[in-house]
Design a protein around this motif. Structure first.
Motif, short mmCIF file in Angstrom:
data_model
loop_
_atom_site.label_atom_id
_atom_site.label_comp_id
_atom_site.label_asym_id
_atom_site.label_seq_id
_atom_site.Cartn_x
_atom_site.Cartn_y
_atom_site.Cartn_z
N SER A 47 2.61 -1.20 -13.69
CA SER A 47 2.68 -1.78 -12.27
C SER A 47 2.87 -0.79 -10.83
CB SER A 47 3.98 -2.63 -12.09
OG SER A 47 4.13 -3.75 -13.11
N TYR A 48 3.47 0.28 -11.16
CA TYR A 48 3.73 1.51 -10.45
C TYR A 48 2.18 1.99 -9.96
CZ TYR A 48 4.93 5.75 -8.01
OH TYR A 48 5.18 7.01 -7.16
N LEU A 49 1.47 2.20 -11.02
CA LEU A 49 0.25 2.71 -10.77
C LEU A 49 -0.88 1.86 -10.12
CD1 LEU A 49 -0.16 4.84 -13.85
CD2 LEU A 49 0.33 5.75 -11.67
N ALA A 50 -0.72 0.80 -10.42
CA ALA A 50 -1.44 -0.31 -9.84
C ALA A 50 -1.20 -0.59 -8.12
CB ALA A 50 -1.13 -1.82 -10.40
N PHE A 51 0.09 -0.35 -8.09
CA PHE A 51 0.67 -0.48 -6.46
C PHE A 51 0.13 0.74 -5.85
CE2 PHE A 51 4.35 -0.08 -3.47
CZ PHE A 51 4.13 -0.99 -2.93
N TYR A 52 -0.01 2.03 -6.26
CA TYR A 52 -0.47 3.24 -5.60
C TYR A 52 -1.93 3.22 -5.77
CZ TYR A 52 4.10 5.05 -4.22
OH TYR A 52 5.05 5.25 -3.71
N ASN A 53 -2.80 2.28 -6.17
CA ASN A 53 -4.04 2.23 -6.07
C ASN A 53 -4.79 1.63 -4.38
OD1 ASN A 53 -5.17 2.92 -8.43
ND2 ASN A 53 -4.87 0.99 -9.41
N ASN A 54 -3.60 1.43 -3.78
CA ASN A 54 -3.64 0.94 -2.15
C ASN A 54 -3.69 2.32 -1.50
OD1 ASN A 54 -3.21 -2.05 -2.03
ND2 ASN A 54 -1.58 -1.23 -3.17
N LEU A 55 -5.22 2.76 -1.24
CA LEU A 55 -5.16 4.18 -0.47
C LEU A 55 -5.24 4.04 0.82
CD1 LEU A 55 -7.87 5.34 -3.27
CD2 LEU A 55 -5.35 5.62 -3.38
N ILE A 56 -4.82 5.28 1.39
CA ILE A 56 -5.18 5.37 3.00
C ILE A 56 -6.45 6.19 2.85
CG2 ILE A 56 -4.61 6.62 5.11
CD1 ILE A 56 -1.68 5.90 4.24
N MET A 57 -7.59 5.80 3.50
CA MET A 57 -8.87 6.40 3.39
C MET A 57 -9.05 7.46 4.33
SD MET A 57 -10.75 4.96 0.92
CE MET A 57 -9.61 4.11 -0.14
N PRO A 58 -9.70 8.73 3.80
CA PRO A 58 -10.23 9.80 4.91
C PRO A 58 -11.02 9.14 5.97
CG PRO A 58 -11.24 10.18 2.80
CD PRO A 58 -10.38 8.91 2.57
N ILE A 59 -10.82 9.89 6.91
CA ILE A 59 -11.61 9.57 8.29
C ILE A 59 -12.18 11.01 8.90
CG2 ILE A 59 -10.49 7.71 8.79
CD1 ILE A 59 -9.16 8.98 11.01
N ASN A 60 -13.41 10.90 9.42
CA ASN A 60 -13.76 11.94 10.41
C ASN A 60 -13.17 12.50 11.38
OD1 ASN A 60 -16.27 12.04 8.70
ND2 ASN A 60 -17.02 10.24 9.58
N GLY A 61 -13.24 13.63 11.76
CA GLY A 61 -12.58 14.20 12.98
C GLY A 61 -13.31 13.54 14.52
N SER A 62 -12.50 13.96 15.42
CA SER A 62 -13.00 13.58 16.72
C SER A 62 -14.37 13.68 17.06
CB SER A 62 -12.11 13.89 17.90
OG SER A 62 -11.83 15.16 18.01
N GLN A 63 -15.05 14.72 16.35
CA GLN A 63 -16.37 15.22 17.09
C GLN A 63 -17.36 14.28 16.68
OE1 GLN A 63 -14.54 16.55 14.50
NE2 GLN A 63 -15.92 17.01 12.69
N LEU A 64 -17.00 13.14 15.42
CA LEU A 64 -17.76 12.11 15.15
C LEU A 64 -17.34 10.83 15.72
CD1 LEU A 64 -18.60 13.50 11.52
CD2 LEU A 64 -19.95 13.81 13.67
#
Length: 322
Positions: A305-322
């Motif tokens: 259950s813990y590992l399933a819970f931590y499948n909620n990811l914060i996705m990487p994003i590009n920097g301000s130049q993009l």
């Protein structure tokens, strides 16, 4: 997201040139550690200008709180929060941090004896024990007892907490821990601060997921360690049984409780409140034999259950130049 039904709320001041506050809501994961749900930068912490109501309303939608019954919220009782709870989550259990309660209590009623007795009342896990400890408070200081008796025990004593939430926390350590972890970001410009927090949470999710993946047991580490400690305490208990699911467990000094292994219930309510077998429950489990103690731990605390819970990811994003 399958969030557990316990959420802490808090606010901390920002030290940058723009001032304001960072308001946070922090949940709890399967290892009894913090899980940051949402945060927002606001000008003030009043109900009108920043409005806790607005924030809690968005939170309720995000975590699918359709009927607030069954949920619990803990806070330091900041200005505006009680009214926001009534407006948005009227059926939820509301707890207020006992350390904050103690700070207010200590302004008038000082001394270690009264402090310890207040905490004893808060830690009482069943109503008879709570009533007895409140009578002790009354004999120590009737005015202190009267001040405390005016506070609804459903908000600050384990004896009156609901058991289906499986969390017996008395302090708002969830939010305070998170606020401390971002202390170095709070004097930065707002966008910089928010980016630092986002990256911190990205790293935390990945680190915790990798660490738990290599954990060899089926229940999470913090819970496993807690169970091992309670196993030692269970060695001091004596069990009697005459058939059926109920056992009589005696730990001496008047501590004797009935344990029902079929419904994971002890009359002290410690197992009921946390979902983790207490020493009395473990003594009965050992007496019965067969299943391991870990098999009686609530499914909230399973590694899967813990590992399933931590499948909620914060996705990487590009920097301000993009």
């Amino acid at each position: 997201m399958n969030c557990r039904l316990f959420i802490g709320l808090d606010a901390c001041h920002l030290n940058g040139v723009y001032g304001g506050q960072l308001l946070t809501t922090v949940g709890i994961d399967r290892n009894n550690e913090t899980w940051v749900l949402a945060y927002v930068v606001v000008e003030m912490e009043t109900r009108e200008s920043w409005t806790w109501t607005w924030f809690i309303d968005l939170l309720a939608k995000d975590v699918d709180i359709v009927n607030s019954y069954g949920w619990a919220f803990i806070s330091d009782k900041q200005k505006g929060l009680p009214g926001a709870f009534e407006d948005i989550v009227p059926n939820a259990e509301t707890r207020f941090c006992v350390r904050h309660l103690w700070d207010n209590f200590n302004k008038t009623y000082k001394g270690k004896v009264l402090r310890d007795q207040l905490w004893t009342c808060a830690r009482a896990t069943n109503v008879p024990c709570f009533k007895y400890q409140m009578e002790v408070m009354k004999t120590l200081d009737s005015n202190a007892w009267e001040w405390l008796a005016e506070k609804p025990p459903t908000q600050w004593s384990k004896s009156h907490f609901k058991t289906h939430i499986k969390c017996d926390m008395l302090q708002n350590n969830l939010c305070e821990s998170f606020n401390n972890s971002i202390k170095i970001t709070r004097d930065k410009p707002i966008i910089t601060m928010l980016e630092m927090i986002r990256c911190l949470l990205m790293r935390r999710i990945q680190w915790r997921r990798d660490k738990m993946s290599s954990w060899p047991h089926q229940i999470c580490k913090n819970i496993f360690d807690h169970v091992q400690q309670k196993k030692l305490e269970a060695c001091n208990c004596t069990v009697q049984w005459s058939g059926g699911p109920k056992y009589q467990v005696d730990a001496g000094k008047g501590d004797q409780y009935v344990v029902n292994l079929d419904n994971h219930h002890t009359c002290c309510r410690k197992w009921d409140l946390s979902g983790i077998p207490c020493a009395y429950g473990i003594a009965a489990i050992h007496y019965k034999g067969g299943k391991a103690v870990e098999d009686y731990v609530h499914s909230y605390y399973n590694k899967d259950s813990y590992l399933a819970f931590y499948n909620n990811l914060i996705m990487p994003i590009n920097g301000s130049q993009l």
